[in-house]
Design a protein around this motif. Sequence first.
Motif, short mmCIF file in Angstrom:
data_model
loop_
_atom_site.label_atom_id
_atom_site.label_comp_id
_atom_site.label_asym_id
_atom_site.label_seq_id
_atom_site.Cartn_x
_atom_site.Cartn_y
_atom_site.Cartn_z
N THR A 339 0.36 2.81 0.38
CA THR A 339 0.31 4.26 0.47
C THR A 339 1.63 4.85 0.96
OG1 THR A 339 -2.06 4.19 0.88
CG2 THR A 339 -0.91 6.20 1.51
N VAL A 340 2.26 4.24 1.96
CA VAL A 340 3.50 4.80 2.50
C VAL A 340 4.62 4.78 1.46
CG1 VAL A 340 5.25 4.56 4.30
CG2 VAL A 340 2.84 4.32 4.89
N PRO A 341 4.86 3.65 0.75
CA PRO A 341 5.85 3.71 -0.34
C PRO A 341 5.44 4.67 -1.46
CG PRO A 341 5.45 1.44 0.30
CD PRO A 341 4.42 2.27 0.99
N PHE A 342 4.14 4.81 -1.72
CA PHE A 342 3.69 5.72 -2.78
C PHE A 342 4.07 7.16 -2.44
CE2 PHE A 342 0.71 8.37 -5.14
CZ PHE A 342 0.77 7.81 -6.40
N ILE A 343 3.96 7.54 -1.17
CA ILE A 343 4.41 8.88 -0.76
C ILE A 343 5.89 9.03 -1.09
CG2 ILE A 343 4.77 10.42 1.21
CD1 ILE A 343 2.34 9.08 2.53
N GLY A 344 6.66 7.97 -0.85
CA GLY A 344 8.08 8.00 -1.21
C GLY A 344 8.29 8.18 -2.70
N MET A 345 7.48 7.51 -3.51
CA MET A 345 7.58 7.68 -4.97
C MET A 345 7.34 9.13 -5.38
SD MET A 345 5.44 4.42 -6.43
CE MET A 345 5.46 2.85 -5.59
N LEU A 346 6.30 9.74 -4.80
CA LEU A 346 6.00 11.14 -5.13
C LEU A 346 7.14 12.05 -4.73
CD1 LEU A 346 2.23 11.47 -4.17
CD2 LEU A 346 3.22 11.09 -6.43
#
Length: 551
Positions: A339-346
Amino acid sequence: MLKSSLNIKVDRRDAKLVMAHFYVAFIALLVGGLAGLLQVLVRSGKFELPAGIGYYQILTVHGVVLGLVLTTFFIMGFQLAAVSKTAGTFTNKQRTIGWIGFWIMTIGTVAAAVMILLNEASVLYTFYAPLQAHFVFYLGLTLVVVGSWAVGTTIILKYAEWRRANPGQPSPLLTFMALVNTMMWTVATIGVAATVLIQLLPWSLGLVETVNVGVSRTLFWYFGHPLVYFWLLPAYMAWYVMIPKIIGGKIFSDSLARMSFILFLLFSIPVGFHHQLLEPGIDPAWKFLQVVLTFLVVIPSLMTAFSLFATFESYGRSQGATGLFGWLKKLPWKDARFTVPFIGMLAFIPAGAGGIVNASHQMNQVVHNTVWVTGHFHLTVATAVVLTFFGVSFWLVPHLTGRKLTKKMNKLALIQGYLWAIGMTFMSGAMHAAGLLGAPRRSSFSEYGGAAQAAEWIPYQIAQAVGGSILFIAIILMLYIFVNLAFFAPKGEEEFPVGEAANQTEKAPMVFENWKLWLGITVLLILFAYTIPFIDLIKNAPPGAQGYKLW
């Protein structure tokens, strides 16, 4: 015959080398984060720095410590771990070279930091001439670069060893990616090493009286833009290879991942002029050429986005998801490693859009040298990249220290990621908005307190302070998590996730391993983009032996 070198666990001797890099990186996070908090508080107009500390002093600390020290140490450590995991344990000689590089980088970091803290090097992250720092600052920066070359040599030697042992076989994907980023970094840092050693260091020592400012800034941005991709490619490594394994899916395409990294190597370096669109001394035709090359970097970025979301959707469909976005519900949102890297992707979606604005000649004139640019940096490196680094830390640190990511730490990690997203939404959003209103980059609010236009910026400056305060809380929480995972978490085994390609019969073309070809094309592109402009900058320099006369 292919010899498998994939280690179940990174060797403890290699782990110590990696963790040494991480210790420096997270100390830098604390120091740079505190400087950033003070900076946004000053910009709000509601706070004055104590004890005679200068605004540009903390601005320099924030930029250098986070933009150069945190990133370089973390990336080098992460890449060492990735290569040790996938290409095999380092030999004693390779590991010794890595340690030598680490200590050279550390000594250089301390030297530069001391000069900044003594207010002898308040020259900002870009250290542009005619701002001048103490010679020890420039010497320290040189040592950081030279030390990174030594650490990079460790990666290159291990890659070469693997290729000798496995002729005719494509290298492990993570090792390949680490090698590409190391090569890009090495070629790019030649520019900053040249301006520091040949221009700024002799000038600060009083050996020369003048310096060609145009050449100095051009050499910096020859390095400065690929620096952005040096930050970004390790995040891409995690997105391409680790995230699919974490969610239980497969890498969409091994070959596509390799191609995107090769394209970054080719197109990330000869594009520095798009940071100099409003500077004199550079022919507009050459600026236009490098703007075109800059937009070519969009191609591997879009390839990456396609590959990632294809992986997510494929996994979701395999879990029974239906409808256009039903697969989103199947992703492991309670796992901080995802989830934390996914926030970065967004965050990288609006960051990429802002980058297109910065690189576009006409639109760049609207935002050039405004705080918009600072907001853009905080979406790219300070959100997309840093949140991915945090996500990597949640599993890599316990893997290296022989501990476990507990449910409590996982929950705290999710809270940390959400706090970061909220804080950055306030801060970066306010920076973009204020930039469109003309709020200047790098300047303290007090310098413009009497200007009528400054009244428009006040709400945005306060929003930046609110966002910066939330971000600092997230930094403290991240440091608590790091210390726990490094020293206090329960003993155990944490997985080093390495994904497998969806198509196991696919073999990456060996042309990707032809470094004479790719480095040759890279050099030709650089010579094509820079040779004539450099001749012009030197031949048509302003009055003075070497350029601008400095008093």
